[in-house]
Design a protein around this motif. Structure first.
Motif, PDB file in Angstrom:
ATOM      1  N   SER A  22      -5.364  -8.679  -8.923  1.00  0.00           N
ATOM      2  CA  SER A  22      -4.198  -8.345  -8.661  1.00  0.00           C
ATOM      3  C   SER A  22      -4.276  -7.023  -8.331  1.00  0.00           C
ATOM      4  O   SER A  22      -3.388  -6.489  -7.307  1.00  0.00           O
ATOM      5  CB  SER A  22      -3.428  -8.384  -9.656  1.00  0.00           C
ATOM      6  OG  SER A  22      -1.937  -7.910  -9.537  1.00  0.00           O
ATOM      7  N   MET A  42      -3.337  -1.453   3.741  1.00  0.00           N
ATOM      8  CA  MET A  42      -2.671  -2.226   4.825  1.00  0.00           C
ATOM      9  C   MET A  42      -1.290  -1.462   5.311  1.00  0.00           C
ATOM     10  O   MET A  42      -1.226  -1.235   6.487  1.00  0.00           O
ATOM     11  CB  MET A  42      -2.471  -3.605   4.903  1.00  0.00           C
ATOM     12  CG  MET A  42      -3.776  -4.101   5.152  1.00  0.00           C
ATOM     13  SD  MET A  42      -3.811  -5.940   4.722  1.00  0.00           S
ATOM     14  CE  MET A  42      -2.843  -6.522   5.766  1.00  0.00           C
ATOM     15  N   MET A  43      -0.602  -1.098   4.531  1.00  0.00           N
ATOM     16  CA  MET A  43       0.718  -0.556   4.438  1.00  0.00           C
ATOM     17  C   MET A  43       0.567   1.075   5.168  1.00  0.00           C
ATOM     18  O   MET A  43       1.140   1.352   6.028  1.00  0.00           O
ATOM     19  CB  MET A  43       1.498  -0.647   3.259  1.00  0.00           C
ATOM     20  CG  MET A  43       2.202  -1.816   3.047  1.00  0.00           C
ATOM     21  SD  MET A  43       3.136  -2.034   1.435  1.00  0.00           S
ATOM     22  CE  MET A  43       4.505  -0.693   1.780  1.00  0.00           C
ATOM     23  N   ALA A  65      -5.675  -6.833  -4.897  1.00  0.00           N
ATOM     24  CA  ALA A  65      -4.891  -6.691  -3.784  1.00  0.00           C
ATOM     25  C   ALA A  65      -3.670  -5.681  -3.441  1.00  0.00           C
ATOM     26  O   ALA A  65      -3.360  -5.641  -2.329  1.00  0.00           O
ATOM     27  CB  ALA A  65      -4.364  -8.407  -4.270  1.00  0.00           C
ATOM     28  N   GLU A  66      -3.218  -5.370  -4.529  1.00  0.00           N
ATOM     29  CA  GLU A  66      -2.317  -4.199  -4.412  1.00  0.00           C
ATOM     30  C   GLU A  66      -3.170  -3.105  -3.566  1.00  0.00           C
ATOM     31  O   GLU A  66      -2.316  -2.339  -2.705  1.00  0.00           O
ATOM     32  CB  GLU A  66      -1.837  -3.858  -5.842  1.00  0.00           C
ATOM     33  CG  GLU A  66      -0.887  -4.624  -6.507  1.00  0.00           C
ATOM     34  CD  GLU A  66      -0.508  -4.076  -7.740  1.00  0.00           C
ATOM     35  OE1 GLU A  66      -1.073  -2.989  -8.484  1.00  0.00           O
ATOM     36  OE2 GLU A  66       0.046  -4.946  -8.638  1.00  0.00           O
ATOM     37  N   THR A 104      -5.410  -3.321  -1.324  1.00  0.00           N
ATOM     38  CA  THR A 104      -5.664  -3.675  -0.059  1.00  0.00           C
ATOM     39  C   THR A 104      -4.243  -3.612   0.792  1.00  0.00           C
ATOM     40  O   THR A 104      -4.200  -2.994   1.854  1.00  0.00           O
ATOM     41  CB  THR A 104      -6.395  -5.145  -0.005  1.00  0.00           C
ATOM     42  OG1 THR A 104      -7.436  -5.075  -0.740  1.00  0.00           O
ATOM     43  CG2 THR A 104      -6.304  -5.574   1.328  1.00  0.00           C
ATOM     44  N   HIS A 105      -3.106  -4.257  -0.122  1.00  0.00           N
ATOM     45  CA  HIS A 105      -2.028  -4.426   0.426  1.00  0.00           C
ATOM     46  C   HIS A 105      -1.435  -2.609   0.991  1.00  0.00           C
ATOM     47  O   HIS A 105      -1.080  -2.282   1.902  1.00  0.00           O
ATOM     48  CB  HIS A 105      -0.971  -4.911  -0.415  1.00  0.00           C
ATOM     49  CG  HIS A 105       0.375  -4.890  -0.103  1.00  0.00           C
ATOM     50  ND1 HIS A 105       0.843  -5.704   1.219  1.00  0.00           N
ATOM     51  CD2 HIS A 105       1.436  -4.283  -0.280  1.00  0.00           C
ATOM     52  CE1 HIS A 105       1.975  -5.610   1.327  1.00  0.00           C
ATOM     53  NE2 HIS A 105       2.537  -4.842   0.552  1.00  0.00           N
ATOM     54  N   SER A 106      -1.676  -1.939  -0.042  1.00  0.00           N
ATOM     55  CA  SER A 106      -1.336  -0.555   0.052  1.00  0.00           C
ATOM     56  C   SER A 106      -2.222   0.145   1.143  1.00  0.00           C
ATOM     57  O   SER A 106      -1.478   0.955   2.141  1.00  0.00           O
ATOM     58  CB  SER A 106      -1.634   0.442  -1.288  1.00  0.00           C
ATOM     59  OG  SER A 106      -1.486   1.714  -1.200  1.00  0.00           O
TER      60      SER A 106
END
Length: 121
Positions: free
Chosen positions: A30, A40-41, A33-34, A36-38
């Motif tokens: 988790s 990407m953002m 993923a956060e 990676t998401h961060s």
């Protein structure tokens, strides 16, 4: 499985079955993923900022070009006004000279009109 009954108001309460971060390694997934998401953002935000910078530079260039064209138009307009004024002055001078030449010609015997009928007789 029965849900425990809250004796005070007679409603059921929910009990979590497992604490994801304590019992499962999915808490690690988790957080990855956060991140990676961060990331990407952040990349998306950087792309948007770069696009905004390009748009701002283009707008600035266009504004400068418009201002330059406005100054050129003002200069041309002033030049047209000066040429119009000079043209009116020259027309006035031409009228004066034309009248002067006409007066000289009428006063001179060389430029007097001749009557062709009187010479033939």
């Amino acid at each position: 499985m029965e849900l425990p009954l809250d004796e005070e108001d007679g409603t059921f309460t929910s009990i979590p079955l497992a604490d994801d971060s304590a019992e499962h390694p999915s808490g690690i997934l988790s957080s990855r993923a956060e991140r990676t998401h961060s990331t990407m953002m952040n990349a998306d935000m950087d792309a948007v900022e770069a696009e905004n910078r390009v748009e701002l530079e283009e707008k600035t260039r266009l504004i400068n070009q418009v201002l330059e064209l406005q100054h050129t138009l003002e200069d041309l307009s002033a030049r047209v006004d000066a040429v119009k004024e000079e043209n009116l002055k020259l027309k006035s001078e031409n009228q004066v000279l034309g009248q002067y030449i006409e007066n000289l010609m009428s006063a001179s015997s060389v430029f007097q009109t001749t009557d062709t009928k009187s010479k033939r007789k």
